[in-house]
Design a protein around this motif. Structure first.
Motif, PDB file in Angstrom:
ATOM      1  N   ILE A 195      15.120 -72.954 -55.075  1.00 43.50           N
ATOM      2  CA  ILE A 195      16.191 -73.944 -55.160  1.00 43.50           C
ATOM      3  C   ILE A 195      16.515 -74.426 -53.753  1.00 43.50           C
ATOM      4  CG2 ILE A 195      18.550 -74.414 -55.902  1.00 43.50           C
ATOM      5  CD1 ILE A 195      16.765 -73.642 -58.235  1.00 43.50           C
ATOM      6  N   GLU A 196      16.656 -75.723 -53.596  1.00 41.83           N
ATOM      7  CA  GLU A 196      17.057 -76.282 -52.310  1.00 41.83           C
ATOM      8  C   GLU A 196      18.246 -77.209 -52.491  1.00 41.83           C
ATOM      9  OE1 GLU A 196      13.938 -78.228 -50.207  1.00 41.83           O
ATOM     10  OE2 GLU A 196      12.787 -76.378 -49.864  1.00 41.83           O
ATOM     11  N   ALA A 197      19.178 -77.135 -51.538  1.00 44.47           N
ATOM     12  CA  ALA A 197      20.280 -78.093 -51.509  1.00 44.47           C
ATOM     13  C   ALA A 197      19.760 -79.415 -50.958  1.00 44.47           C
ATOM     14  CB  ALA A 197      21.418 -77.564 -50.648  1.00 44.47           C
ATOM     15  N   VAL A 198      20.253 -80.501 -51.505  1.00 46.80           N
ATOM     16  CA  VAL A 198      19.791 -81.834 -51.129  1.00 46.80           C
ATOM     17  C   VAL A 198      20.740 -82.438 -50.108  1.00 46.80           C
ATOM     18  CG1 VAL A 198      19.350 -84.178 -51.962  1.00 46.80           C
ATOM     19  CG2 VAL A 198      18.688 -82.203 -53.352  1.00 46.80           C
ATOM     20  N   GLY A 199      20.175 -82.838 -48.975  1.00 46.11           N
ATOM     21  CA  GLY A 199      20.908 -83.604 -47.983  1.00 46.11           C
ATOM     22  C   GLY A 199      20.328 -84.998 -47.893  1.00 46.11           C
ATOM     23  N   PRO A 200      20.787 -85.795 -46.946  1.00 42.52           N
ATOM     24  CA  PRO A 200      20.297 -87.175 -46.840  1.00 42.52           C
ATOM     25  C   PRO A 200      18.782 -87.288 -46.739  1.00 42.52           C
ATOM     26  CG  PRO A 200      22.232 -86.863 -45.462  1.00 42.52           C
ATOM     27  CD  PRO A 200      21.865 -85.506 -45.979  1.00 42.52           C
ATOM     28  N   GLY A 201      18.151 -86.321 -46.087  1.00 42.97           N
ATOM     29  CA  GLY A 201      16.706 -86.394 -45.912  1.00 42.97           C
ATOM     30  C   GLY A 201      15.909 -86.149 -47.176  1.00 42.97           C
ATOM     31  N   LYS A 202      16.543 -85.578 -48.200  1.00 44.82           N
ATOM     32  CA  LYS A 202      15.854 -85.305 -49.464  1.00 44.82           C
ATOM     33  C   LYS A 202      16.443 -86.109 -50.621  1.00 44.82           C
ATOM     34  CE  LYS A 202      12.746 -82.215 -48.246  1.00 44.82           C
ATOM     35  NZ  LYS A 202      12.780 -80.833 -48.721  1.00 44.82           N
ATOM     36  N   ALA A 203      17.219 -87.127 -50.293  1.00 41.31           N
ATOM     37  CA  ALA A 203      17.830 -87.934 -51.352  1.00 41.31           C
ATOM     38  C   ALA A 203      16.775 -88.573 -52.245  1.00 41.31           C
ATOM     39  CB  ALA A 203      18.727 -89.005 -50.741  1.00 41.31           C
ATOM     40  N   HIS A 204      15.638 -88.948 -51.655  1.00 34.76           N
ATOM     41  CA  HIS A 204      14.584 -89.582 -52.456  1.00 34.76           C
ATOM     42  C   HIS A 204      13.996 -88.612 -53.472  1.00 34.76           C
ATOM     43  CE1 HIS A 204      12.437 -87.508 -49.230  1.00 34.76           C
ATOM     44  NE2 HIS A 204      11.332 -87.585 -49.961  1.00 34.76           N
ATOM     45  N   ARG A 235      21.659 -95.141 -54.143  1.00 31.86           N
ATOM     46  CA  ARG A 235      22.802 -94.706 -54.957  1.00 31.86           C
ATOM     47  C   ARG A 235      23.228 -93.288 -54.579  1.00 31.86           C
ATOM     48  NH1 ARG A 235      23.807 -97.274 -60.696  1.00 31.86           N
ATOM     49  NH2 ARG A 235      23.444 -99.449 -60.149  1.00 31.86           N
ATOM     50  N   TRP A 236      22.266 -92.454 -54.215  1.00 27.78           N
ATOM     51  CA  TRP A 236      22.640 -91.110 -53.758  1.00 27.78           C
ATOM     52  C   TRP A 236      23.527 -91.212 -52.521  1.00 27.78           C
ATOM     53  CZ3 TRP A 236      22.709 -88.007 -49.557  1.00 27.78           C
ATOM     54  CH2 TRP A 236      22.959 -86.649 -49.769  1.00 27.78           C
ATOM     55  N   HIS A 237      23.151 -92.061 -51.578  1.00 27.31           N
ATOM     56  CA  HIS A 237      23.943 -92.201 -50.356  1.00 27.31           C
ATOM     57  C   HIS A 237      25.330 -92.769 -50.658  1.00 27.31           C
ATOM     58  CE1 HIS A 237      20.963 -90.980 -47.403  1.00 27.31           C
ATOM     59  NE2 HIS A 237      20.050 -91.660 -48.086  1.00 27.31           N
ATOM     60  N   ALA A 238      25.415 -93.696 -51.618  1.00 25.67           N
ATOM     61  CA  ALA A 238      26.728 -94.220 -52.003  1.00 25.67           C
ATOM     62  C   ALA A 238      27.585 -93.110 -52.598  1.00 25.67           C
ATOM     63  CB  ALA A 238      26.559 -95.362 -53.003  1.00 25.67           C
ATOM     64  N   MET A 239      26.993 -92.294 -53.470  1.00 25.09           N
ATOM     65  CA  MET A 239      27.710 -91.168 -54.069  1.00 25.09           C
ATOM     66  C   MET A 239      28.167 -90.183 -53.000  1.00 25.09           C
ATOM     67  SD  MET A 239      26.228 -88.479 -56.912  1.00 25.09           S
ATOM     68  CE  MET A 239      24.982 -87.792 -55.796  1.00 25.09           C
ATOM     69  N   ALA A 240      27.286 -89.882 -52.062  1.00 23.90           N
ATOM     70  CA  ALA A 240      27.602 -88.901 -51.023  1.00 23.90           C
ATOM     71  C   ALA A 240      28.679 -89.392 -50.072  1.00 23.90           C
ATOM     72  CB  ALA A 240      26.338 -88.551 -50.243  1.00 23.90           C
ATOM     73  N   ALA A 241      28.906 -90.704 -50.029  1.00 19.82           N
ATOM     74  CA  ALA A 241      29.940 -91.259 -49.157  1.00 19.82           C
ATOM     75  C   ALA A 241      31.330 -91.152 -49.770  1.00 19.82           C
ATOM     76  CB  ALA A 241      29.629 -92.722 -48.846  1.00 19.82           C
ATOM     77  N   GLY A 242      31.417 -90.818 -51.050  1.00 20.70           N
ATOM     78  CA  GLY A 242      32.710 -90.732 -51.720  1.00 20.70           C
ATOM     79  C   GLY A 242      33.427 -89.431 -51.410  1.00 20.70           C
ATOM     80  N   PRO A 243      34.759 -89.441 -51.328  1.00 15.94           N
ATOM     81  CA  PRO A 243      35.518 -88.217 -51.054  1.00 15.94           C
ATOM     82  C   PRO A 243      35.226 -87.057 -52.003  1.00 15.94           C
ATOM     83  CG  PRO A 243      36.925 -90.131 -50.804  1.00 15.94           C
ATOM     84  CD  PRO A 243      35.629 -90.633 -51.365  1.00 15.94           C
ATOM     85  N   PRO A 244      34.990 -87.284 -53.313  1.00 19.76           N
ATOM     86  CA  PRO A 244      34.714 -86.122 -54.171  1.00 19.76           C
ATOM     87  C   PRO A 244      33.480 -85.335 -53.760  1.00 19.76           C
ATOM     88  CG  PRO A 244      35.266 -88.038 -55.511  1.00 19.76           C
ATOM     89  CD  PRO A 244      35.088 -88.528 -54.101  1.00 19.76           C
ATOM     90  N   PHE A 245      32.543 -85.991 -53.056  1.00 17.41           N
ATOM     91  CA  PHE A 245      31.304 -85.303 -52.694  1.00 17.41           C
ATOM     92  C   PHE A 245      31.533 -84.243 -51.619  1.00 17.41           C
ATOM     93  CE2 PHE A 245      26.957 -84.846 -51.036  1.00 17.41           C
ATOM     94  CZ  PHE A 245      26.261 -84.734 -52.233  1.00 17.41           C
ATOM     95  N   GLY A 246      32.691 -84.276 -50.975  1.00 18.47           N
ATOM     96  CA  GLY A 246      32.995 -83.226 -50.008  1.00 18.47           C
ATOM     97  C   GLY A 246      33.045 -81.852 -50.633  1.00 18.47           C
ATOM     98  N   ASP A 247      33.309 -81.792 -51.943  1.00 21.07           N
ATOM     99  CA  ASP A 247      33.337 -80.522 -52.676  1.00 21.07           C
ATOM    100  C   ASP A 247      32.228 -80.489 -53.718  1.00 21.07           C
ATOM    101  OD1 ASP A 247      35.533 -79.353 -51.367  1.00 21.07           O
ATOM    102  OD2 ASP A 247      36.924 -80.538 -52.564  1.00 21.07           O
ATOM    103  N   ALA A 248      31.093 -81.096 -53.403  1.00 14.82           N
ATOM    104  CA  ALA A 248      29.976 -81.159 -54.347  1.00 14.82           C
ATOM    105  C   ALA A 248      28.707 -80.633 -53.691  1.00 14.82           C
ATOM    106  CB  ALA A 248      29.768 -82.593 -54.823  1.00 14.82           C
ATOM    107  N   ARG A 249      27.728 -80.324 -54.524  1.00 12.15           N
ATOM    108  CA  ARG A 249      26.406 -79.934 -54.045  1.00 12.15           C
ATOM    109  C   ARG A 249      25.362 -80.544 -54.971  1.00 12.15           C
ATOM    110  NH1 ARG A 249      29.413 -78.519 -50.747  1.00 12.15           N
ATOM    111  NH2 ARG A 249      29.616 -76.531 -49.642  1.00 12.15           N
ATOM    112  N   CYS A 250      24.301 -81.093 -54.390  1.00  7.30           N
ATOM    113  CA  CYS A 250      23.124 -81.517 -55.151  1.00  7.30           C
ATOM    114  C   CYS A 250      22.031 -80.480 -54.924  1.00  7.30           C
ATOM    115  CB  CYS A 250      22.630 -82.885 -54.689  1.00  7.30           C
ATOM    116  SG  CYS A 250      23.640 -84.268 -55.217  1.00  7.30           S
TER     117      CYS A 250
END
Length: 286
Positions: free
Chosen positions: A149-158, A177-192
């Motif tokens: 399992i890997e956590a997804v950051g900007p470099g693995k959004a694709h 769309r991943w980058h738009a989602m990650a820019a939202g405040p709720p994503f501060g408490d989220a993990r992909c």
């Protein structure tokens, strides 16, 4: 009582009250993660899709227009049976001129104990498609998923975007769309998260959303690549999702899936989730 569209600057308040309204034992309801997932369309589109009801300076209900004719609605826990609020909600959702729902067929998701259920039923709305909520307590550690399992950051959004499209036939999810989602405040408490097979191919993906320590966290969405189904990756990514929420301090993990999706229900159960009683949206034919 005032009905409003919060605008981008007001989204933080909507997310904040939704966090506060999550608690153990709550019925299936709108979660801050639902707004977080919608954020993939951008902040402006999210703001346009949110409706709030305020009374005496306090937000008492929040709705998300999550598709044509679909309103996902919840209220402050102490206002579930508030008659003034319920009657105002009914008036607003049944009159297209008020800018909540259009005329014609429509569906409303609301907590099953809310008075609006009774009032809309009396007005002729009927039960829609059954959904199965599932819940997993996170008091104890979660067992290992049995896959990388890997956590997804900007470099693995694709990578995440590709799995999302391969898991859901109608998905239009993209790296942007991943980058738009990650820019939202709720994503501060989220993990992909992404699960990989032994060859290093991405096989499943999930996003988890915390509502804060001691509150239920949400899986939305979870999907398995169409070429990797029936090989245990749904169970693996669901276990990883539960573990991630536990690390974020969530008291439990929750998810809701159509009851007709028997395979999805079985997958969550294999990862330790327990079924709760079915729920149905309220439906208006015309």
């Amino acid at each position: 009582m005032a009905l409003g569209t919060p605008g981008v600057d007001g989204l933080d308040d909507a997310v904040g009250v939704l966090r506060e309204w999550q608690y153990e034992g709550a019925p299936a309801q709108l979660h801050p993660g639902d707004l977080g997932w919608y954020w993939r369309a951008g902040a402006e589109a999210t703001a346009e899709a949110v409706r709030t009801w305020r009374r005496d300076g306090r937000t008492v209900a929040v709705g998300l227009l999550d598709g044509p004719g679909l309103l996902r609605l919840t209220t402050a826990p102490d206002a579930r049976r508030d008659e003034e609020l319920a009657r105002r909600l009914v008036a607003d959702v049944t009159d297209p001129r008020r800018g909540v729902l259009p005329g014609g067929p429509a569906d409303i998701e609301a907590p099953r104990d809310a008075l609006i259920h009774d009032l809309l039923t009396d007005a002729g709305w009927t039960g829609g498609e059954p959904w199965t909520p599932l819940h997993r307590d996170l008091t104890a550690p979660v067992r290992e998923p049995g896959a990388r399992i890997e956590a997804v950051g900007p470099g693995k959004a694709h990578v995440y975007a590709a799995v999302q499209r391969a898991a859901f036939d109608a998905s239009t999810f993209t790296e942007e769309r991943w980058h738009a989602m990650a820019a939202g405040p709720p994503f501060g408490d989220a993990r992909c998260l992404v699960a990989y097979d032994d060859r290093g191919d991405a096989a499943a993906a999930v996003t988890v959303w915390s509502a804060g320590p001691g509150r239920p966290g949400l899986l939305e969405p979870m999907g398995v690549h169409r070429e990797h189904r029936r090989r245990g990756f749904g169970e693996a990514i669901s276990l990883a999702a539960a573990a991630a929420l536990r690390e974020l301090g969530a008291s439990s993990a929750v998810v809701c899936t159509p009851s007709s999706n028997i395979a999805a229900v079985a997958t969550y159960e294999s990862a330790g989730f327990k079924r709760r009683p079915e729920v149905r949206d309220l439906h208006r034919n015309a």
